[in-house]
Design an enzyme around this catalytic site. Structure first.
Site, mmCIF file in Angstrom:
data_model
loop_
_atom_site.group_PDB
_atom_site.id
_atom_site.type_symbol
_atom_site.label_atom_id
_atom_site.label_comp_id
_atom_site.label_asym_id
_atom_site.label_seq_id
_atom_site.Cartn_x
_atom_site.Cartn_y
_atom_site.Cartn_z
ATOM 1 N N HIS A 25 0.752 -1.049 0.305
ATOM 2 C CA HIS A 25 -0.456 0.209 0.348
ATOM 3 C C HIS A 25 1.013 0.994 0.207
ATOM 4 O O HIS A 25 1.360 1.655 1.154
ATOM 5 C CB HIS A 25 -0.745 0.087 1.301
ATOM 6 C CG HIS A 25 -1.438 1.264 0.719
ATOM 7 N ND1 HIS A 25 -2.837 0.886 1.934
ATOM 8 C CD2 HIS A 25 -2.559 2.240 0.567
ATOM 9 C CE1 HIS A 25 -3.500 2.177 1.609
ATOM 10 N NE2 HIS A 25 -2.864 2.637 1.275
ATOM 11 N N HIS A 27 1.459 4.599 -2.330
ATOM 12 C CA HIS A 27 1.478 5.848 -3.637
ATOM 13 C C HIS A 27 2.322 6.143 -3.818
ATOM 14 O O HIS A 27 2.884 7.063 -3.349
ATOM 15 C CB HIS A 27 0.090 6.646 -3.177
ATOM 16 C CG HIS A 27 -1.408 5.993 -2.501
ATOM 17 N ND1 HIS A 27 -2.259 5.759 -3.632
ATOM 18 C CD2 HIS A 27 -1.506 5.754 -1.658
ATOM 19 C CE1 HIS A 27 -3.741 5.099 -2.545
ATOM 20 N NE2 HIS A 27 -3.347 5.543 -1.593
ATOM 21 N N HIS A 205 -9.266 0.605 -1.550
ATOM 22 C CA HIS A 205 -9.459 1.448 -0.682
ATOM 23 C C HIS A 205 -10.936 1.370 0.034
ATOM 24 O O HIS A 205 -11.990 1.633 -0.723
ATOM 25 C CB HIS A 205 -8.926 3.076 -0.615
ATOM 26 C CG HIS A 205 -7.552 3.095 -0.302
ATOM 27 N ND1 HIS A 205 -6.896 2.303 -1.394
ATOM 28 C CD2 HIS A 205 -6.667 4.289 -0.029
ATOM 29 C CE1 HIS A 205 -5.757 3.277 -1.841
ATOM 30 N NE2 HIS A 205 -5.508 3.850 -0.456
ATOM 31 N N GLU A 208 -11.569 3.566 5.471
ATOM 32 C CA GLU A 208 -10.160 4.489 5.919
ATOM 33 C C GLU A 208 -10.765 5.424 6.765
ATOM 34 O O GLU A 208 -11.487 5.601 8.422
ATOM 35 C CB GLU A 208 -9.330 4.770 5.078
ATOM 36 C CG GLU A 208 -8.608 6.007 5.742
ATOM 37 C CD GLU A 208 -7.708 6.827 4.702
ATOM 38 O OE1 GLU A 208 -8.570 6.930 2.806
ATOM 39 O OE2 GLU A 208 -6.246 7.341 4.578
ATOM 40 N N ASP A 286 1.364 3.963 3.169
ATOM 41 C CA ASP A 286 0.491 4.853 1.915
ATOM 42 C C ASP A 286 1.397 5.932 1.773
ATOM 43 O O ASP A 286 1.881 5.588 -0.016
ATOM 44 C CB ASP A 286 -0.387 5.352 3.054
ATOM 45 C CG ASP A 286 -1.972 5.463 2.758
ATOM 46 O OD1 ASP A 286 -2.449 6.041 1.801
ATOM 47 O OD2 ASP A 286 -2.709 6.532 3.283
ATOM 48 N N ASP A 287 2.166 6.950 2.125
ATOM 49 C CA ASP A 287 1.812 8.355 1.018
ATOM 50 C C ASP A 287 3.228 8.844 1.902
ATOM 51 O O ASP A 287 3.060 9.611 2.845
ATOM 52 C CB ASP A 287 1.088 9.006 1.346
ATOM 53 C CG ASP A 287 -0.402 9.014 0.212
ATOM 54 O OD1 ASP A 287 0.764 8.350 -0.487
ATOM 55 O OD2 ASP A 287 -1.317 8.468 1.509
HETATM 56 N N1 HPA Z 1 -6.612 7.353 0.940
HETATM 57 C C1 HPA Z 1 -7.386 7.947 -0.080
HETATM 58 N N2 HPA Z 1 -6.972 7.978 -1.561
HETATM 59 C C2 HPA Z 1 -5.214 7.989 -0.889
HETATM 60 C C3 HPA Z 1 -4.640 7.715 -0.352
HETATM 61 C C4 HPA Z 1 -5.204 7.057 1.065
HETATM 62 O O1 HPA Z 1 -5.015 7.187 1.698
HETATM 63 N N3 HPA Z 1 -2.814 8.198 -0.494
HETATM 64 C C5 HPA Z 1 -3.815 8.288 -1.911
HETATM 65 N N4 HPA Z 1 -4.748 8.542 -2.379
HETATM 66 ZN ZN ZN Z 2 -4.159 4.991 -0.160
#
Ligand code: HPA
Ligand code: ZN
Length: 346
Positions: A25, A27, A205, A208, A286-287
Site C-alpha cells: 500500500h 501511492h 481502499h 479508512e 501509504d504516502d
Molecule cells: N486514501 C485515499 N486516497 C489516497 C490515499 C489514502 O490514504 N493516499 C493517496 N490517495
Molecule cells: Zn492509500
C-alpha cells in the site's frame, strides 16, 4: 521452529528493520519528497505556491483525508515527463531497499496526470522503467496497480481503462483511492467487473474514513482480493469474522492513520486488535513523504506505541505481507525462508 519467547524486546527495532517484507500500500505520488518536488518544479519550469521546501513541509498538517489530498494533488503537478516519473519511482525504490523491502506493489493515479495533459504512456513508461531498474540494480521486485480516483465518475474510470489497455502488460491490477466518504465502492461496479474480466487483480481502499458498509460492498460488489486500510471493520464483528475466515488481507498504514486523524495517537491504533482477530493485516507506508516515514518507520512507530506487539507479531506481519502479495507460491516460500532466517538468528 523459531523460539520467539527467547527474543528480548530490546532486539525488536533491529528485527523490524532487518526482516524482509513486502510493501502493498504505497501511492508512488505520495513518495514525492518536498526536495524532489522543488527539483522537478525547477527542471520543468513549474511555479509552486510555496516559497521553499520548509514552507511546503510546514503545510503538511492534516485534519482528515481531504485536507491531505488537496496538497498531494498539488505536489503531483510537477510531474510532466517520463523521466520525472522514473526519478520519483527510483527515489522510492532506494528507500524501500534500505528498509529491506523485497517486493513492492505500487499504486499510481493516472487521472491526476492525464487530467493535466500528461499522457498515460508517459506515466506508465517512467514508472515501469523504474520497476525494471529496481529489480536489476536493487534486487527489489516491483509491480504496478492502477488506481481510479473515486471522486471522479465511473465514466472517467472507463476512459482511463481504455487509455491503459494498450499497456496492460505493465500493470497487474486496479485499485480505488481518493476521497472515500460519499464515494462508495458500488459507484464503480461495472468498471471493476470489466477489469476482472480482463484478468486484472482488484483491490480497493475501504474503511479508512468510510463505514464498514463500504468494506462489505468492496468485497461483495467489486469482489476485491485485498482491502486497503480497512481498519473500520472493527466496528462490525460479522465483517471481522468474514475477513478472517476468508483471509482477506488488510493493508494497514499506521502513520497515515494518525496523520489523517483516523486515530488521535499511535497508542490508540488498533493493529493489535486486527491481529488478535486473526486478520491478515500488513503494515505499509501509504504516502511516506507526507506522513512522516517509510515502511520501517511505520513498523517502529507502531511497535514503540503498542507494547503488546512482540517479535511473533513482527514475523506474522511480514509473513502476512508475502501471503497478501500477488506473486507465485514459490517466490513467497523463498521470502518466507529468508524471513525465518532473520528471526532464527534472534
Ligand atoms: N486514501 C485515499 N486516497 C489516497 C490515499 C489514502 O490514504 N493516499 C493517496 N490517495
Ligand atoms: Zn492509500
Amino acid at each position: 521452529m523459531i523460539d520467539f519467547a527467547s527474543i528480548p524486546p530490546a532486539r525488536l527495532p533491529d528485527l523490524l528493520r532487518a526482516m524482509p517484507k513486502a510493501e502493498l500500500h504505497l501511492h508512488i505520488e505520495g513518495s514525492l519528497e518536498p526536495e524532489l518536488i522543488f527539483a522537478l518544479a525547477r527542471r520543468n519550469g513549474v511555479a509552486l505556491p510555496y516559497a521553499s521546501v520548509e514552507a511546503l513541509r510546514a503545510a503538511y498538517a492534516f485534519t482528515d483525508l481531504q485536507s491531505f489530498l488537496d496538497i498531494y494533488y498539488a505536489g503531483a503537478s510537477v510531474l510532466l515527463k517520463e523521466e520525472d516519473f522514473f526519478d520519483m519511482g527510483m527515489a522510492y525504490f532506494r528507500r524501500a531497499a534500505a528498509d529491506n523491502v523485497v517486493h513492492a506493489e505500487l499504486f499510481f493515479d493516472p487521472q491526476t496526470h492525464t487530467d493535466r495533459g500528461v499522457s498515460f504512456a508517459t506515466v506508465i513508461g517512467g514508472l515501469s522503467r523504474a520497476c525494471e531498474v529496481a529489480q536489476r540494480d536493487l534486487g527489489v521486485s516491483a509491480l504496478l496497480i492502477l488506481c481510479f480516483l473515486r471522486h471522479l465518475s465511473e465514466e472517467a474510470a472507463f476512459a482511463t481503462l481504455e487509455d491503459a489497455l494498450p499497456h496492460q502488460d505493465k500493470f497487474i491490477g486496479v485499485g480505488l483511492d481518493s476521497g472515500e466518504r460519499g464515494n462508495p465502492p458500488e459507484k464503480f461496479a461495472r468498471v471493476f467487473a470489466r477489469c476482472r474480466e480482463l484478468g486484472l487483480h482488484v483491490v480497493a481502499h475501504a474503511g479508512e474514513e468510510g463505514p464498514p458498509a463500504y468494506i462489505w460492498s468492496a468485497l461483495d460488489v467489486l469482489q476485491v482480493e485485498r482491502i486497503d486500510h480497512g481498519v473500520a471493520c472493527l466496528d462490525d464483528p460479522a465483517l471481522v469474522a468474514r475477513l478472517a475466515a476468508e483471509r482477506v488481507p488488510l493493508t494497514v498504514c499506521p502513520l497515515s492513520n494518525v496523520k489523517l486523524c483516523v486515530y488521535p495517537t499511535m497508542d490508540a491504533h488498533k493493529l493489535v486488535e486486527l491481529l488478535a482477530a486473526g486478520l491478515c493485516a500488513t503494515v505499509n507506508s501509504d504516502d511516506p513523504a507526507y506522513f512522516g516515514g517509510y515502511i520501517n518507520q511505520n513498523f517502529l512507530a507502531a511497535f514503540a506505541a503498542l507494547p503488546q506487539l512482540t517479535a511473533k507479531h513482527a514475523h506474522q506481519l511480514a509473513a502476512n505481507s508475502f501471503e497478501a502479495s500477488f506473486v507465485d507460491a514459490a517466490t513467497k516460500a523463498r521470502w518466507n525462508q529468508a524471513l525465518d532466517k532473520v528471526f532464527a538468528a534472534g
